[in-house]
Design an enzyme around this catalytic site. Structure first.
Site, short mmCIF file in Angstrom:
data_model
loop_
_atom_site.label_atom_id
_atom_site.label_comp_id
_atom_site.label_asym_id
_atom_site.label_seq_id
_atom_site.Cartn_x
_atom_site.Cartn_y
_atom_site.Cartn_z
N THR A 35 -4.53 -50.02 19.21
CA THR A 35 -5.90 -50.49 18.95
C THR A 35 -6.54 -49.68 17.83
O THR A 35 -7.19 -50.22 16.93
CB THR A 35 -6.75 -50.39 20.24
OG1 THR A 35 -6.13 -51.20 21.25
CG2 THR A 35 -8.17 -50.86 20.02
N ASN A 81 2.07 -60.90 22.45
CA ASN A 81 2.04 -60.22 23.75
C ASN A 81 2.11 -61.18 24.93
O ASN A 81 2.60 -60.83 25.99
CB ASN A 81 0.79 -59.34 23.87
CG ASN A 81 -0.45 -59.98 23.30
OD1 ASN A 81 -0.47 -60.38 22.13
ND2 ASN A 81 -1.47 -60.11 24.11
N GLN A 133 4.33 -55.24 20.32
CA GLN A 133 5.24 -55.88 21.29
C GLN A 133 6.64 -56.06 20.72
O GLN A 133 7.49 -56.66 21.38
CB GLN A 133 4.68 -57.24 21.72
CG GLN A 133 3.39 -57.17 22.50
CD GLN A 133 3.56 -56.58 23.90
OE1 GLN A 133 4.67 -56.46 24.42
NE2 GLN A 133 2.45 -56.19 24.53
N ALA A 184 2.97 -46.17 21.92
CA ALA A 184 4.17 -45.64 22.60
C ALA A 184 4.36 -46.18 24.01
O ALA A 184 5.48 -46.35 24.47
CB ALA A 184 4.09 -44.11 22.64
N THR A 238 -7.25 -32.71 16.55
CA THR A 238 -6.13 -31.87 17.01
C THR A 238 -4.98 -32.74 17.50
O THR A 238 -5.19 -33.72 18.23
CB THR A 238 -6.62 -30.94 18.14
OG1 THR A 238 -7.69 -30.15 17.60
CG2 THR A 238 -5.51 -30.03 18.64
N CYS A 251 -6.39 -56.71 29.06
CA CYS A 251 -7.82 -56.43 28.97
C CYS A 251 -8.62 -57.52 29.66
O CYS A 251 -9.71 -57.30 30.14
CB CYS A 251 -8.26 -56.35 27.52
SG CYS A 251 -6.97 -55.86 26.42
C1 LIG Z 1 0.25 -57.18 20.56
C2 LIG Z 1 -0.62 -56.04 21.00
N1 LIG Z 1 -1.35 -55.40 20.08
C3 LIG Z 1 -2.14 -54.38 20.40
C4 LIG Z 1 -2.25 -53.94 21.69
C5 LIG Z 1 -3.14 -52.79 21.99
O1 LIG Z 1 -2.38 -51.71 22.46
P1 LIG Z 1 -3.15 -50.42 23.05
O2 LIG Z 1 -3.94 -50.91 24.21
O3 LIG Z 1 -2.06 -49.49 23.43
O4 LIG Z 1 -3.99 -49.91 21.97
C6 LIG Z 1 -1.52 -54.58 22.69
C7 LIG Z 1 -1.66 -54.19 24.11
O5 LIG Z 1 -1.51 -55.01 25.01
C8 LIG Z 1 -0.67 -55.65 22.34
O6 LIG Z 1 0.05 -56.30 23.24
#
Ligand SMILES: Cc1ncc(COP(=O)(O)O)c(C=O)c1O
Length: 396
Positions: A72, A153, A181, A202, A239, A326
């Site tokens: 994100t 995703n 993904q 990660a 950091t 989410c």
């Molecule tokens: C395609 C994709 N992009 C971005 C994200 C965001 O990842 P994070 O929540 O680890 O920042 C996700 C999380 O589900 C995702 O599936």
């Protein structure tokens, strides 16, 4: 039995990853930027982790991989950074993305729309993938960035990254891909793909949470959004999260080592689950098996609200999802199902099952059995479906 089939939301930390991280909490806990030995004794592990990240995506020494807190952050950095670099000064005023991106991309774009930036959200076909022609048509002299995901995703559908990158190069537009993904599921080679920016997290490939990265191709500059102590060559201050970086490096190494296992063994289990579920009448899966990441199924089971199915599965110890993590607490329809043009009642029936290299055949067999029972139960009480009970009996 407890079965975890929500690996697109997050994954278990691989025990080998965990083991490499442990010393960096209570033994070698120094700040890498300090001048004493507590700081410098973290350097070999950090170098090793960064080497593993570069090797994992085939980045060149002169490219940058900047460690961030998650995908994100990486995504917001690219989209808002491009705003400061190429739009704020009046050079350009347009971003191209797709309708099925993760909310991190969509919401960052919506934020820029409020500042007057024009954004094109490309539609997708019935497989949930953009058409190259529509991309080409959407790009203009005003376009500052194209941001299209590597793999979706919800559906697992893999986008034609090399073709997208070819179109971007032709029009001299920087190309960012959200590979969150894709890493660990399909080969990710930044040279072959020809991308300028690439984001990842990660915890989606058996690493720890709270750590991710942004790949930046040599020559592509981007304004830093986190100003401060000038860590990461001044690109991202703050950091360093030493255990996180060590863990992400090991997770990347293992992800690459296990790609064949994903392609063969994980896919075989996924296909078995899918084939069995498709025997249930009035079901469909979005996207073809071959064009999907080997671990993902997005299935619609007509007449059954996704949340009702999740409830039954959860009672039986099985974790799955109806949409992006989410949004999963809200009773909302699946956004990708909507984007492919599914009717509203079908978009509410989406069930996402995502496996990992830790998923076993016993877990899949158990899941098939539980889903069959849940379908029988839920379809008998469904107001939108007339139930024909004999499909299950005929299978036994
Ligand atoms: C395609 C994709 N992009 C971005 C994200 C965001 O990842 P994070 O929540 O680890 O920042 C996700 C999380 O589900 C995702 O599936």
């Amino acid at each position: 039995m407890r079965v975890y089939l929500d690996n697109n939301a997050t994954t278990i930390v691989d025990p080998f990853v965990y083991k490499e991280m442990v010393p960096y909490f209570c033994e070698k806990y120094g700040n890498p930027n300090s001048l004493h030995e507590f700081g410098s004794e973290t350097h070999p592990a950090l170098r090793c982790a960064m080497d593993r990240l570069y090797a994992g995506i085939n980045a060149a020494d002169n490219d940058d991989i900047v460690v961030t807190s998650c995908a994100t952050e990486s995504i917001n950095w690219v989209i808002k950074g491009i705003y400061f670099d190429r739009i704020f000064n009046g050079d350009k005023n347009h971003i191209v993305t797709s309708e099925v991106e993760h909310p991190a991309v969509i919401q960052a774009c919506r934020f820029l729309e409020k500042l007057g930036v024009k954004v094109t959200y490309l539609p997708v076909n019935s497989d949930g993938v953009i058409e190259i022609d529509t991309l080409e048509e959407s790009i203009s002299d005003e376009t500052a960035l194209v941001s299209i995901m590597w793999a979706n995703n919800e559906t697992g559908m893999v986008f034609p990254i090399e073709e997208i990158s070819r179109v971007c190069k032709k029009h001299d537009v920087p190309f960012h891909t959200d590979a969150t993904q894709a890493i660990g599921k399909v080969p990710v080679d930044v040279v072959k793909a020809g991308v300028d920016y690439l984001s990842f997290s990660a915890h989606k490939f058996h690493g720890p949470k709270g750590i991710g990265g942004l790949y930046i191709k040599e020559g592509r500059v981007i304004s830093s959004l986190l100003s401060g102590g000038e860590q990461m060559d001044g690109l991202r201050s703050g950091t360093l999260n030493v255990p996180g970086i060590v863990g992400m490096g090991k997770a990347m190494e293992l992800a690459v080592e296990n790609l064949d296992f994903e392609k063969n063994d994980v896919k075989k289990l996924r296909d078995r689950l899918e084939d069995e579920l498709l025997k249930i009448p009035d079901t469909f899966v979005v996207g073809t098996k071959e064009q999907r990441t080997p671990n993902t199924i997005l299935i619609s089971i007509k007449g059954i609200e996704g949340e009702a199915m999740l409830w039954d599965l959860n009672k039986a110890g099985i974790a799955a999802s109806t949409g992006s993590a989410c949004a999963s607490e809200a009773l909302e329809s699946n956004p990708v199902m909507e984007a492919i043009g599914a009717e509203a009642d079908l978009a509410h029936t989406a069930l996402r099952l995502s496996l990992s290299r830790f998923t076993t055949k016993e877990e899949i067999d158990y899941t098939i059995d539980i889903i069959y029972k849940a379908v029988e139960r839920l379809r008998t009480i469904s107001s939108t479906f007339s139930y024909a009970p004999d499909w299950h009996e005929s299978k036994l």
